[in-house]
Design a protein around this motif. Structure first.
Motif, PDB file in Angstrom:
ATOM      1  N   VAL A   1       0.852  -1.183   0.000  1.00  0.00           N
ATOM      2  CA  VAL A   1       0.000   0.000   0.000  1.00  0.00           C
ATOM      3  C   VAL A   1       0.894   1.241   0.000  1.00  0.00           C
ATOM      4  CG1 VAL A   1      -1.691   1.342   1.324  1.00  0.00           C
ATOM      5  CG2 VAL A   1      -1.866  -1.161   1.246  1.00  0.00           C
ATOM      6  N   LEU A   2       0.645   2.142  -0.933  1.00  0.00           N
ATOM      7  CA  LEU A   2       1.299   3.447  -0.960  1.00  0.00           C
ATOM      8  C   LEU A   2       0.228   4.488  -0.676  1.00  0.00           C
ATOM      9  CD1 LEU A   2       3.617   5.448  -1.671  1.00  0.00           C
ATOM     10  CD2 LEU A   2       2.972   5.179  -4.080  1.00  0.00           C
ATOM     11  N   GLU A   3       0.443   5.295   0.351  1.00  0.00           N
ATOM     12  CA  GLU A   3      -0.609   6.251   0.748  1.00  0.00           C
ATOM     13  C   GLU A   3       0.016   7.505   1.332  1.00  0.00           C
ATOM     14  OE1 GLU A   3      -3.332   7.951   0.428  1.00  0.00           O
ATOM     15  OE2 GLU A   3      -4.456   6.048   0.445  1.00  0.00           O
ATOM     16  N   PHE A   4      -0.713   8.610   1.215  1.00  0.00           N
ATOM     17  CA  PHE A   4      -0.287   9.842   1.872  1.00  0.00           C
ATOM     18  C   PHE A   4      -0.314   9.657   3.384  1.00  0.00           C
ATOM     19  CE2 PHE A   4      -1.949  11.780  -2.130  1.00  0.00           C
ATOM     20  CZ  PHE A   4      -0.763  12.379  -2.541  1.00  0.00           C
ATOM     21  N   SER A   5       0.563  10.384   4.068  1.00  0.00           N
ATOM     22  CA  SER A   5       0.577  10.353   5.524  1.00  0.00           C
ATOM     23  C   SER A   5       0.925  11.747   6.033  1.00  0.00           C
ATOM     24  CB  SER A   5       1.582   9.309   6.036  1.00  0.00           C
ATOM     25  OG  SER A   5       2.846   9.453   5.419  1.00  0.00           O
ATOM     26  N   ASN A   6       0.935  11.899   7.340  1.00  0.00           N
ATOM     27  CA  ASN A   6       1.164  13.201   7.953  1.00  0.00           C
ATOM     28  C   ASN A   6       2.581  13.292   8.507  1.00  0.00           C
ATOM     29  OD1 ASN A   6      -1.584  14.599   7.946  1.00  0.00           O
ATOM     30  ND2 ASN A   6      -2.104  12.616   8.834  1.00  0.00           N
ATOM     31  N   PRO A   7       3.399  14.237   7.983  1.00  0.00           N
ATOM     32  CA  PRO A   7       4.740  14.421   8.549  1.00  0.00           C
ATOM     33  C   PRO A   7       4.660  14.695  10.045  1.00  0.00           C
ATOM     34  CG  PRO A   7       4.502  15.682   6.527  1.00  0.00           C
ATOM     35  CD  PRO A   7       3.136  15.172   6.885  1.00  0.00           C
ATOM     36  N   ARG A   8       5.614  14.176  10.791  1.00  0.00           N
ATOM     37  CA  ARG A   8       5.572  14.288  12.244  1.00  0.00           C
ATOM     38  C   ARG A   8       6.619  15.247  12.815  1.00  0.00           C
ATOM     39  NH1 ARG A   8       2.981   9.673  11.078  1.00  0.00           N
ATOM     40  NH2 ARG A   8       1.792   8.570  12.701  1.00  0.00           N
TER      41      ARG A   8
ATOM     42  N   PHE B   1       8.775  20.176   8.729  1.00  0.00           N
ATOM     43  CA  PHE B   1       8.047  19.589   7.605  1.00  0.00           C
ATOM     44  C   PHE B   1       6.560  19.443   7.912  1.00  0.00           C
ATOM     45  CE2 PHE B   1      12.414  17.959   7.695  1.00  0.00           C
ATOM     46  CZ  PHE B   1      12.881  18.587   6.554  1.00  0.00           C
ATOM     47  N   LYS B   2       6.241  19.163   9.176  1.00  0.00           N
ATOM     48  CA  LYS B   2       4.841  19.063   9.564  1.00  0.00           C
ATOM     49  C   LYS B   2       4.113  20.370   9.295  1.00  0.00           C
ATOM     50  CE  LYS B   2       1.954  18.230  13.644  1.00  0.00           C
ATOM     51  NZ  LYS B   2       1.958  17.857  15.088  1.00  0.00           N
ATOM     52  N   GLN B   3       4.694  21.489   9.706  1.00  0.00           N
ATOM     53  CA  GLN B   3       4.062  22.790   9.546  1.00  0.00           C
ATOM     54  C   GLN B   3       4.034  23.227   8.078  1.00  0.00           C
ATOM     55  OE1 GLN B   3       6.276  21.948  11.876  1.00  0.00           O
ATOM     56  NE2 GLN B   3       5.001  22.153  13.721  1.00  0.00           N
ATOM     57  N   LEU B   4       5.129  22.978   7.345  1.00  0.00           N
ATOM     58  CA  LEU B   4       5.182  23.357   5.936  1.00  0.00           C
ATOM     59  C   LEU B   4       4.173  22.567   5.110  1.00  0.00           C
ATOM     60  CD1 LEU B   4       9.050  23.617   5.451  1.00  0.00           C
ATOM     61  CD2 LEU B   4       7.416  25.510   5.377  1.00  0.00           C
TER      62      LEU B   4
ATOM     63  N   ARG C   1       1.441  21.127   6.183  1.00  0.00           N
ATOM     64  CA  ARG C   1       0.078  21.519   6.550  1.00  0.00           C
ATOM     65  C   ARG C   1      -0.323  22.798   5.811  1.00  0.00           C
ATOM     66  NH1 ARG C   1      -1.558  21.381  12.757  1.00  0.00           N
ATOM     67  NH2 ARG C   1      -1.111  19.198  12.276  1.00  0.00           N
ATOM     68  N   PHE C   2       0.587  23.767   5.742  1.00  0.00           N
ATOM     69  CA  PHE C   2       0.283  25.018   5.028  1.00  0.00           C
ATOM     70  C   PHE C   2       0.059  24.737   3.549  1.00  0.00           C
ATOM     71  CE2 PHE C   2       1.868  28.522   2.391  1.00  0.00           C
ATOM     72  CZ  PHE C   2       0.985  29.526   2.761  1.00  0.00           C
ATOM     73  N   TYR C   3       0.955  23.951   2.939  1.00  0.00           N
ATOM     74  CA  TYR C   3       0.840  23.651   1.510  1.00  0.00           C
ATOM     75  C   TYR C   3      -0.465  22.916   1.201  1.00  0.00           C
ATOM     76  CZ  TYR C   3       1.636  21.378  -2.974  1.00  0.00           C
ATOM     77  OH  TYR C   3       1.500  20.915  -4.266  1.00  0.00           O
ATOM     78  N   SER C   4      -0.755  21.888   2.001  1.00  0.00           N
ATOM     79  CA  SER C   4      -1.917  21.047   1.708  1.00  0.00           C
ATOM     80  C   SER C   4      -3.240  21.759   1.954  1.00  0.00           C
ATOM     81  CB  SER C   4      -1.857  19.755   2.531  1.00  0.00           C
ATOM     82  OG  SER C   4      -1.945  20.027   3.913  1.00  0.00           O
ATOM     83  N   ARG C   5      -3.245  22.709   2.879  1.00  0.00           N
ATOM     84  CA  ARG C   5      -4.497  23.390   3.204  1.00  0.00           C
ATOM     85  C   ARG C   5      -4.697  24.687   2.428  1.00  0.00           C
ATOM     86  NH1 ARG C   5      -5.064  22.813   9.819  1.00  0.00           N
ATOM     87  NH2 ARG C   5      -5.200  20.536   9.887  1.00  0.00           N
ATOM     88  N   THR C   6      -3.629  25.230   1.856  1.00  0.00           N
ATOM     89  CA  THR C   6      -3.725  26.527   1.190  1.00  0.00           C
ATOM     90  C   THR C   6      -3.393  26.449  -0.300  1.00  0.00           C
ATOM     91  OG1 THR C   6      -3.038  27.570   3.267  1.00  0.00           O
ATOM     92  CG2 THR C   6      -2.974  28.926   1.279  1.00  0.00           C
ATOM     93  N   ILE C   7      -2.188  26.004  -0.622  1.00  0.00           N
ATOM     94  CA  ILE C   7      -1.731  26.005  -2.010  1.00  0.00           C
ATOM     95  C   ILE C   7      -2.404  24.905  -2.829  1.00  0.00           C
ATOM     96  CG2 ILE C   7       0.277  25.932  -3.514  1.00  0.00           C
ATOM     97  CD1 ILE C   7       0.201  28.311  -1.571  1.00  0.00           C
ATOM     98  N   LEU C   8      -2.420  23.692  -2.291  1.00  0.00           N
ATOM     99  CA  LEU C   8      -2.954  22.548  -3.024  1.00  0.00           C
ATOM    100  C   LEU C   8      -4.420  22.736  -3.421  1.00  0.00           C
ATOM    101  CD1 LEU C   8      -2.206  18.843  -2.240  1.00  0.00           C
ATOM    102  CD2 LEU C   8      -4.552  19.560  -2.621  1.00  0.00           C
ATOM    103  N   PRO C   9      -5.326  23.124  -2.507  1.00  0.00           N
ATOM    104  CA  PRO C   9      -6.719  23.325  -2.911  1.00  0.00           C
ATOM    105  C   PRO C   9      -6.896  24.419  -3.965  1.00  0.00           C
ATOM    106  CG  PRO C   9      -6.545  23.158  -0.531  1.00  0.00           C
ATOM    107  CD  PRO C   9      -5.152  23.288  -1.054  1.00  0.00           C
TER     108      PRO C   9
END
Length: 249
Positions: free
Chosen positions: A163-170, A174-177, A179-187
């Protein structure tokens, strides 16, 4: 409460995921590569290398099932294992139509078959495939344990599931970067290119809610897989999970 793409609809997650992928299918491959900077290609290559080396001597499965195949990129990468047959299944006819054209253009449609199928109720016999693979699909299951259990059912004894899947950096930063990218830039990019305002908002929400890392391994093992392994990729943005179906005594 399940994370769904279209919060204003009362249809099931399965139905909404199928609708979402039908909507974004024309731009799906382009967006995948752009939004990941092309690193999704390297992730798939790594996952197939891990599948090959998951057993000693090197594993060369004759039959492979690619679940949530989408347009078939993971199935194409699996050709490096020289299998006799790969079957890709997906609930989105829009994605499958593009995938079938892709296989024809590459001249591999005699090896890779693209079929409509529900990942949580696979239309295959028990113990049918030497290997089962899935990239960025289990996060969309309505019932994760049910889907993984059915994947175990169709894997032959002694076979392997990757299984290859997205996960959350810990780790910071990288966790903060991420989160910003996925919630702001990506959408924002996803909305402009795909014209679906919900699809690329759903992506980070579904990743955030997904039981990754050790939590996923516990569910993997509850589904019947053993000798499980978790391999974080790119600072934890994605992960590879390997599981084996025990051989018959």
């Amino acid at each position: 409460m399940a994370v769904v793409p279209y919060k204003d609809k009362d249809t099931s997650k399965r139905e909404q995921v199928a609708e979402m992928f039908d909507n974004i299918s024309p731009k799906y491959d382009l967006l995948n590569h752009v939004l990941s900077g092309g690193i999704d290609i390297l992730w798939r290559k790594r996952a197939i290398r891990e599948l090959r080396s998951s057993k000693s001597p090197a594993f060369h499965p004759g039959t492979i099932l690619d679940i949530a195949t989408g347009t078939g990129d993971f199935a194409l990468e699996a050709l490096t294992l020289n299998p006799e047959k790969i079957v890709g299944v997906d609930i989105s006819e829009g994605m499958l139509a593009i995938g079938r054209e892709k296989m024809k253009k590459r001249g591999v449609d005699h090896i890779i078959e693209m079929r409509t199928g529900d990942s949580e109720g696979l239309p295959f016999a028990d113990n049918e495939f030497d290997a089962v693979i899935v990239s960025f699909g289990v996060r969309n299951f309505e019932n994760l344990l049910k889907g993984l259990t059915d994947m175990n059912r169709v894997t032959r004894p002694g076979g392997v599931c990757v299984v290859l899947e997205f996960s959350n950096p810990r780790q910071f930063p990288f966790k903060q970067l991420y989160r910003f990218y996925s919630r702001t830039i990506l959408p924002l990019i996803g909305r402009v290119v795909s014209k679906d305002s919900s699809a690329y908002t759903y992506l980070p929400e579904s990743v955030q809610a997904f039981p990754d890392g050790p939590d996923f391994l516990r569910i993997y093992e509850a589904a019947g897989f053993t000798t499980t392994k978790w391999i974080p990729l790119t600072f934890g943005i994605a992960s590879i999970y390997i599981g084996h179906k025990p051989a018959r005594p």
